[in-house]
Design a protein around this motif. Structure first.
Motif, short mmCIF file in Angstrom:
data_model
loop_
_atom_site.label_atom_id
_atom_site.label_comp_id
_atom_site.label_asym_id
_atom_site.label_seq_id
_atom_site.Cartn_x
_atom_site.Cartn_y
_atom_site.Cartn_z
N GLN A 1 0.85 -1.18 0.00
CA GLN A 1 0.00 0.00 0.00
C GLN A 1 0.90 1.25 0.00
O GLN A 1 2.06 1.19 0.35
CB GLN A 1 -0.93 0.02 1.21
N GLU A 2 0.29 2.38 -0.38
CA GLU A 2 1.02 3.66 -0.48
C GLU A 2 2.25 3.51 -1.36
O GLU A 2 3.38 3.81 -0.98
CB GLU A 2 1.39 4.20 0.90
N VAL A 3 1.99 3.06 -2.58
CA VAL A 3 3.05 2.81 -3.56
C VAL A 3 3.05 3.93 -4.61
O VAL A 3 1.99 4.36 -5.07
CB VAL A 3 2.83 1.46 -4.27
N ASP A 4 4.24 4.38 -4.98
CA ASP A 4 4.39 5.38 -6.05
C ASP A 4 4.70 4.69 -7.37
O ASP A 4 5.41 3.68 -7.42
CB ASP A 4 5.52 6.35 -5.72
N HIS A 5 4.17 5.27 -8.43
CA HIS A 5 4.40 4.77 -9.78
C HIS A 5 4.86 5.93 -10.64
O HIS A 5 4.06 6.79 -11.03
CB HIS A 5 3.09 4.17 -10.32
N PHE A 6 6.16 6.01 -10.88
CA PHE A 6 6.77 7.08 -11.68
C PHE A 6 6.44 8.48 -11.17
O PHE A 6 6.09 9.37 -11.94
CB PHE A 6 6.34 6.94 -13.15
N LEU A 7 6.55 8.68 -9.86
CA LEU A 7 6.34 10.00 -9.27
C LEU A 7 7.69 10.63 -8.91
O LEU A 7 8.59 9.95 -8.40
CB LEU A 7 5.46 9.90 -8.01
N PRO A 8 7.83 11.95 -9.12
CA PRO A 8 9.10 12.63 -8.86
C PRO A 8 9.62 12.46 -7.43
O PRO A 8 10.82 12.35 -7.21
CB PRO A 8 8.78 14.10 -9.17
N ARG A 9 8.72 12.44 -6.44
CA ARG A 9 9.17 12.38 -5.05
C ARG A 9 9.88 11.08 -4.70
O ARG A 9 10.60 10.99 -3.71
CB ARG A 9 8.00 12.59 -4.09
#
Length: 265
Positions: A37-45
């Protein structure tokens, strides 16, 4: 089957400056089936990487998938998904930069499904740790809810794993859990699979069992990761499982949640 649930907090190092990495964390946890959960997918941060794919590679997983809850970055600029957006992203697709839940498995997946859980119309003040290391004086901040989803992975071994991150709004999260339970029982009747509901349910100890009337396969505090006092993360099953081994919670140096793991024969 070694089954793990973990709220990644987009792989943020806790405490800041920690040298922990996703590959090193995965080596420590050693999951065969991992719900995130709370996974990023190609996000700058998070350095614009595909976090689920990175984890799947570290696991040597044969299948992985990402279900965006939103397009964009939570707390910053984001939007709900449109009909034209990919709702389940796998190795065969890329999708836009987003945030949501993911799944990786060393056991082949026969199919994925997505369940829309909606968004609470109201937010609420949340108590968050203060200071850069997360150990300062807690403070309240008002947070708007985001759309919530569940990602279902039907495994070749006869299990269906439903991964979710429920709303933090009391009452609304119970309604979401009951919706998943109804879906799960209907799916189990159709497929004959055993079903587990797994993830960050944003409900303290005992309430997911009361709300679902399912059994918790693990009882361990998971939040905050530097001194866990509350269980927000669960693995629920409808029926008793005769052979379940609880694996001691492992600190990874990543996230404000600890992962939870069980071994099911």
């Amino acid at each position: 089957m070694r089954l793990t649930s973990w709220n990644l907090l987009h792989a943020m190092a806790i405490p800041p400056g920690s040298k922990a990495s996703l590959p090193s964390a995965i080596k420590k946890i050693a999951p065969e089936v991992l719900a995130m959960q709370e996974v990023d997918h190609f996000l700058p941060r998070s350095n614009s990487v595909n976090q689920v794919q990175e984890i799947a590679k570290a696991m040597k997983a044969v299948d992985w998938a990402f279900a965006p809850a939103i397009i964009g970055t939570p707390g910053e600029k984001w939007r709900a998904l449109k009909d034209s957006d990919e709702s389940i992203i796998t190795a065969k697709s890329k999708g836009e930069g987003g945030y949501g839940i993911g799944f990786a498995s060393t056991i082949p997946v026969t199919a994925y499904e997505r369940i829309e859980l909606g968004r609470s119309p109201v937010g609420m003040p949340l108590l968050v740790p203060g200071g850069e290391d997360g150990k300062g004086k807690p403070r309240f901040i008002y947070v708007q809810d985001e759309p919530r989803v569940a990602l279902v992975a039907h495994l070749e071994n006869g299990w269906s794993i439903i991964n979710t991150h429920l709303s933090f709004v009391p009452g609304f999260n119970i309604a979401q859990l009951k919706k998943i339970k109804r879906w799960a029982e209907k799916s189990a009747a159709q497929t004959g699979n055993k079903v587990a509901i797994i993830g960050d349910l944003n409900l303290p100890k005992g309430l997911p069992v009361v709300g679902s009337q399912w059994k918790s396969l693990i009882t361990q505090n998971t939040y905050p990761s530097w001194g866990a006092k509350i269980q927000f993360d669960y693995i629920l099953a409808k029926d008793s499982i005769s052979k379940v081994k609880t694996i001691k919670t492992t600190a990874t140096g990543i996230s404000d949640h600890l992962p939870i793991t069980v071994e099911i024969e």
